[in-house]
Design a protein around this motif. Sequence first.
Motif, PDB file in Angstrom:
ATOM      1  N   TRP A 111       1.859   8.729   3.125  1.00 36.86           N
ATOM      2  CA  TRP A 111       2.336   7.307   2.300  1.00 36.86           C
ATOM      3  C   TRP A 111       2.042   6.147   2.871  1.00 36.86           C
ATOM      4  O   TRP A 111       1.233   5.170   2.467  1.00 36.86           O
ATOM      5  CB  TRP A 111       3.950   7.630   1.934  1.00 36.86           C
ATOM      6  N   ALA A 112       2.404   6.033   4.144  1.00 36.01           N
ATOM      7  CA  ALA A 112       2.075   4.901   5.057  1.00 36.01           C
ATOM      8  C   ALA A 112       0.554   4.700   5.261  1.00 36.01           C
ATOM      9  O   ALA A 112       0.115   3.629   5.404  1.00 36.01           O
ATOM     10  CB  ALA A 112       2.845   4.887   6.394  1.00 36.01           C
ATOM     11  N   ARG A 170      -3.149   7.499  -3.996  1.00 35.89           N
ATOM     12  CA  ARG A 170      -2.925   6.680  -2.707  1.00 35.89           C
ATOM     13  C   ARG A 170      -1.761   5.836  -2.711  1.00 35.89           C
ATOM     14  O   ARG A 170      -0.977   6.100  -1.476  1.00 35.89           O
ATOM     15  CB  ARG A 170      -4.138   5.664  -2.865  1.00 35.89           C
ATOM     16  N   LEU A 171      -1.336   5.504  -3.701  1.00 35.21           N
ATOM     17  CA  LEU A 171       0.113   4.807  -3.630  1.00 35.21           C
ATOM     18  C   LEU A 171       1.298   5.753  -3.749  1.00 35.21           C
ATOM     19  O   LEU A 171       2.416   5.213  -3.122  1.00 35.21           O
ATOM     20  CB  LEU A 171       0.148   3.746  -4.561  1.00 35.21           C
ATOM     21  N   TYR A 172       0.982   6.638  -4.517  1.00 37.48           N
ATOM     22  CA  TYR A 172       2.329   7.647  -4.578  1.00 37.48           C
ATOM     23  C   TYR A 172       1.785   9.207  -4.286  1.00 37.48           C
ATOM     24  O   TYR A 172       1.562   9.980  -5.173  1.00 37.48           O
ATOM     25  CB  TYR A 172       2.637   7.506  -6.028  1.00 37.48           C
ATOM     26  N   PRO A 188      -3.512  -3.754   0.067  1.00 36.67           N
ATOM     27  CA  PRO A 188      -3.041  -2.329  -0.077  1.00 36.67           C
ATOM     28  C   PRO A 188      -2.105  -1.951  -1.125  1.00 36.67           C
ATOM     29  O   PRO A 188      -2.046  -0.948  -1.588  1.00 36.67           O
ATOM     30  CB  PRO A 188      -2.619  -1.888   1.404  1.00 36.67           C
ATOM     31  N   LEU A 189      -1.399  -2.939  -1.455  1.00 36.19           N
ATOM     32  CA  LEU A 189      -0.293  -2.718  -2.453  1.00 36.19           C
ATOM     33  C   LEU A 189      -0.537  -3.098  -3.828  1.00 36.19           C
ATOM     34  O   LEU A 189       0.166  -2.733  -4.672  1.00 36.19           O
ATOM     35  CB  LEU A 189       1.078  -3.474  -1.959  1.00 36.19           C
ATOM     36  N   LYS A 190      -1.795  -3.335  -3.897  1.00 38.50           N
ATOM     37  CA  LYS A 190      -2.204  -3.659  -5.352  1.00 38.50           C
ATOM     38  C   LYS A 190      -2.747  -2.334  -5.881  1.00 38.50           C
ATOM     39  O   LYS A 190      -3.489  -1.577  -5.357  1.00 38.50           O
ATOM     40  CB  LYS A 190      -3.382  -4.732  -5.474  1.00 38.50           C
ATOM     41  N   PHE A 191      -2.434  -1.999  -7.303  1.00 41.54           N
ATOM     42  CA  PHE A 191      -3.194  -0.984  -8.053  1.00 41.54           C
ATOM     43  C   PHE A 191      -4.457  -1.391  -8.480  1.00 41.54           C
ATOM     44  O   PHE A 191      -4.572  -1.982  -9.423  1.00 41.54           O
ATOM     45  CB  PHE A 191      -2.237  -0.476  -8.941  1.00 41.54           C
TER      46      PHE A 191
END
Length: 502
Positions: A389-390, A355-357, A401-404
């Motif tokens: 990515w977005a 999701r993040l990468y 959204p930016l938290k793993f």
Amino acid sequence: MFITWLISTLIVRYFIKSLMKKDQVKLPPGPMALPIIGHLHHLGPIPHQAFHVLARKYGPVMQVRLGSMLSIVVSSADMAREFLKTHERAFTSRPQLKAVKSLTYGSAGFIFAPYGPYLKYMKRICMMELLGGRQLELFQSIRQQEIKHLLEYLFKKSQEGKDVDMGSELAILTNNIICSMTMSTSCPGAKDKADECRSLLKEGAELVGTFNLADFISFCKNMDLQGLEKRFKKVHERLDDMMERILKEHEEKKSNGGEPQDMVDILLRISKDEGAEMKLTRENIKAFVLDIFGAGTDTSATTMEWALAELVNNPNIFAMARDEIFSVVGRQRVVEESDLPNLPYLQAIVKETLRLYPVGPLILRESTQDCKVGGYDIPKGAHIFVNVWAIGRDPNSWEDPLKFKPERFIVESGGSNVDVKGQNFHFLPFGSGRRMCPGTSLALLVVQTALASLIQCFDFRVHNSSQDMGGNKVDMEEGRGMTLPRAHPLICSPVAHFNPFV
Ligand code: HEM
């Protein structure tokens, strides 16, 4: 006088017509374009990030002009569904970039072949003989063996107290797996070829990632102002040489009475079969193998590198994953592919990494017909970039959204069991529809099993590394490149925790 009258009438009619046409066509919004370069100056070194910043201002469907090329950038789950599902037929092809044409035989391959009978045929063969369930089972021991080699190498480094560039070691792992699966380990010198192939593909990927004026600025089309053509030619010749040698070795092996057994053998057999459903040329075979190498190596390796970096930065998540692995696998053996269904937390870690990468941060397609999407006119020939990515970081789809946070993929922890099959349009790491990644199952098997065995067997220290952000954290900056590489390699020293081989 007549001629003057005729010419002026034609000119006036032309302008009226083009004005009327302009009035009728409603393109998506976008920033003001500069003459000649369009919006190229907005792009920056990492296009998916630059598109994301622009989309915040211009919305989930926007137009950018890359030189003279009209491109449409799609940045929300709803709009991704419109392009990739509702209007899929108009967007199943990909643009032909010069680098791809010159380096990898262009549309003779797979990834850039226009959607049609050839691509459907190759995809069918690929699923039947290489990437489908039955074949993946047959190749299971190859994958387990290669993972074992990696673990043994890391145990050695651990004893020596040495640092390891994890990205390179993981790329060796995935490259060896793909090499053995396509060309078979019984093929003489397969290991040397894997090394040669890796270094050539790296060079090729750098060239594909280089911005080529000839692709975007129409009057540069036939010029080589950056000297790229010469480099394409050189790399192509070396790739072609290597592929030719591989084909010859397979042909000789076969004429010595060897049974067809790997993908190259099968493709060669089809190319010589007069009655085959599709005529395959030598170029088709070379292009196919190169495409599988290009698409299958760095992608899985980089995903594991990002996952490992997140785990180093989140020791509690690392500890929970390790507990899960030991409770399922015990302390007698290393984790195996058959354990994966019982490791939901590990699976969630991999999904959260994708999701993040997402290593295909921009899905690239081309419109093959005029089409109306989301109220906008999308003309034939436009390039489409779906910004996966977005979309994976969109606060409208993802909380925090930016938290793993792997728990977001676990139902019992209040998350949802979203899968990667391309029907959840807020999570598209492998794309969607007819052009979706055919290597999804293989990638998941390799990434999950290799990552699980690293978690089971090692701790990873970053204290001696230039990566150390203090408190044993590594930085998570993205670098330039097509497959979302890290800006800085992940250098760590592995510390043995559990050695199943003694
Ligand atoms: C984590 C690993 C991987 C990721 C994230 C990934 C992602 C993707 C994405 C986003 C696409 C474009 C899909 C679209 O246009 O809708 C794609 C296409 C493709 N991938 Fe993968 N991929 C991975 C691994 C692999 C592997 C292991 C292979 C093969 C061995 C592979 C082979 C391909 C091929 C051949 C295509 C082109 C398909 C077509 O154009 O029809 N990929 N991949």
